[in-house]
Motif scaffolding. Structure first.
Motif, PDB file in Angstrom:
ATOM      1  N   GLY A  62      14.879  54.959 -15.984  1.00 52.66           N
ATOM      2  CA  GLY A  62      14.697  55.509 -14.009  1.00 52.66           C
ATOM      3  C   GLY A  62      13.658  56.733 -13.873  1.00 52.66           C
ATOM      4  O   GLY A  62      12.665  56.755 -13.702  1.00 52.66           O
ATOM      5  N   GLN A  63      14.701  57.367 -13.991  1.00 50.15           N
ATOM      6  CA  GLN A  63      14.879  58.650 -13.446  1.00 50.15           C
ATOM      7  C   GLN A  63      13.633  59.617 -14.565  1.00 50.15           C
ATOM      8  O   GLN A  63      12.578  60.682 -14.179  1.00 50.15           O
ATOM      9  CB  GLN A  63      15.936  59.660 -13.352  1.00 50.15           C
ATOM     10  N   ARG A  64      12.719  59.495 -15.975  1.00 46.48           N
ATOM     11  CA  ARG A  64      12.047  59.609 -16.793  1.00 46.48           C
ATOM     12  C   ARG A  64      10.839  58.748 -15.745  1.00 46.48           C
ATOM     13  O   ARG A  64       9.891  60.373 -15.918  1.00 46.48           O
ATOM     14  CB  ARG A  64      12.061  59.715 -18.182  1.00 46.48           C
ATOM     15  N   TYR A  65      11.148  58.317 -16.033  1.00 45.19           N
ATOM     16  CA  TYR A  65      10.184  57.506 -15.616  1.00 45.19           C
ATOM     17  C   TYR A  65       9.214  58.233 -14.651  1.00 45.19           C
ATOM     18  O   TYR A  65       8.549  58.201 -13.275  1.00 45.19           O
ATOM     19  CB  TYR A  65      10.038  56.117 -14.981  1.00 45.19           C
ATOM     20  N   ALA A  66      10.138  58.357 -12.550  1.00 38.38           N
ATOM     21  CA  ALA A  66      10.199  58.864 -11.486  1.00 38.38           C
ATOM     22  C   ALA A  66      10.048  59.936 -12.168  1.00 38.38           C
ATOM     23  O   ALA A  66       8.112  59.976 -10.927  1.00 38.38           O
ATOM     24  CB  ALA A  66      10.891  58.943 -10.388  1.00 38.38           C
TER      25      ALA A  66
END
Length: 342
Positions: A62-66
């Motif tokens: 999720g952090q990588r997506y953001a």
């Protein structure tokens, strides 16, 4: 932050995300969505990043997506995208390039306000999600095109099985065209096939995505201790105390590359408990269930918040699919089952 759903039919999702969204009988949107300006695009990316960070099943992903979306925004990658659908499709593409997830996507709000007709609906003879339900000689045959929340479907499938429990020498559940749904239909059928209480599968939901869970605690979903930051439940089945005739009846489950989501949950549950023989092709590999998170004023994100997995091994089918016990081309699966039944 979002409204949580069960597994959405992957075929339905892909259909509504494409340019041909509606059948002639479906209502048209009341008005075309307003163009997106720079501020609206920035707000959408920011809200989407927050939702992914808080709710996505794997926090590090999720952090990588953001981060990827914010980087693309800063680089001017979205400057020419003023139409909501095109913007959503681009965001989806960028997310999938970071880490593929079949259910993760952005859709225009109009898809949910004016949804297309349900794919694989029932006929005049059968409720929603049931395409066929009949005896083939002494084989009870049910063909599903969804596991819907329609209150008629689960009772109809169960009633058919009970009506033929005495004369069926085998049962075939055909899930080759089953793209998803919920647990209600399988929970209505499974107690007829088991002779003892059985752990079927385990579900793990990110805590922030469980607030409006489609899988609340109940008779077939029992909460248990799990990893910090997640809500864990066991999917269990208890034998039907009043109907015992199908407990030892051979059961065959037909699968294909179109079998997805809830259809795969049942496939793995039947395979790991050795209660059915899976015949056909490896399934689609869509294993995460989602929450709906509105972002900006024009789009809704389908964010995977949970997974279903084998409680013995921790293995899930997302991105891999469930392999059949008997591998044959999907078109030949029914005949292969009938040949084994004899």
């Amino acid at each position: 932050m979002g409204r949580t759903l069960a597994w959405l039919g992957i075929a339905v999702l892909l259909a509504v995300a494409g340019p041909q969204t509606r059948s002639a009988a479906s209502p048209a949107p009341q008005a075309q969505a307003a163009p997106l300006d720079r501020a609206e695009r920035a707000a959408t990316v920011a809200q989407l990043g927050e939702a992914l960070h808080a709710m996505y099943l794997k926090p590090e992903v999720g952090q990588r997506y953001a981060f990827a979306l914010q980087s693309n925004l800063a680089a001017g990658a979205y400057e020419d995208l003023t139409e909501p659908r095109a913007f959503g499709e681009r965001l989806t593409k960028d997310l999938q390039s970071v880490a593929p997830d079949v259910h993760l996507r952005l859709l225009p709000n109009e898809v949910f306000e004016h949804p297309p007709e349900e794919a694989g609906g029932g006929t005049s003879r059968f409720p929603e999600g049931i395409a066929d339900m009949r005896m083939m000689g002494r084989v009870a045959y049910l063909r599903f095109t969804a596991f819907p929340h329609d209150p008629r479907t689960a009772p109809a499938a169960r009633a058919f099985l009970i009506a033929h429990a005495g004369d069926a020498k085998a049962v075939v559940i055909d899930a080759r065209e089953l793209p998803g749904g919920g647990l209600e239909v399988m929970d209505a059928m499974l107690p007829l096939f088991f002779s003892r209480p059985t752990l079927l599968m385990r579900l793990e939901t990110r805590a922030a995505g469980d607030k409006e869970s489609p899988f609340p605690d109940g008779p077939t979903l029992v909460r248990r201790e799990g990893r910090p930051g997640y809500v864990t439940r066991d999917h269990v089945v208890a034998p039907d105390p009043s109907e015992t005739r199908l407990r030892r009846t051979p059961l065959y489950y037909l699968v294909s590359g179109k079998t997805a989501s809830a259809g795969e949950h049942l496939a793995l549950a039947l395979k790991r408990t050795k209660r059915a023989t899976l015949i056909g092709e490896t399934t689609r590999g869509a294993g995460h269930y989602v929450a709906l998170a509105p972002v900006g004023t024009s789009l809704t994100a389908l964010i995977p918040v949970g997974r279903s997995f084998d409680p013995d091994t921790g293995w899930d089918w997302d991105g891999k699919g469930v392999a059949p016990d008997v591998a044959v081309p999907a078109d030949d699966a029914l005949q292969a089952a009938l040949s084994r039944i004899g």
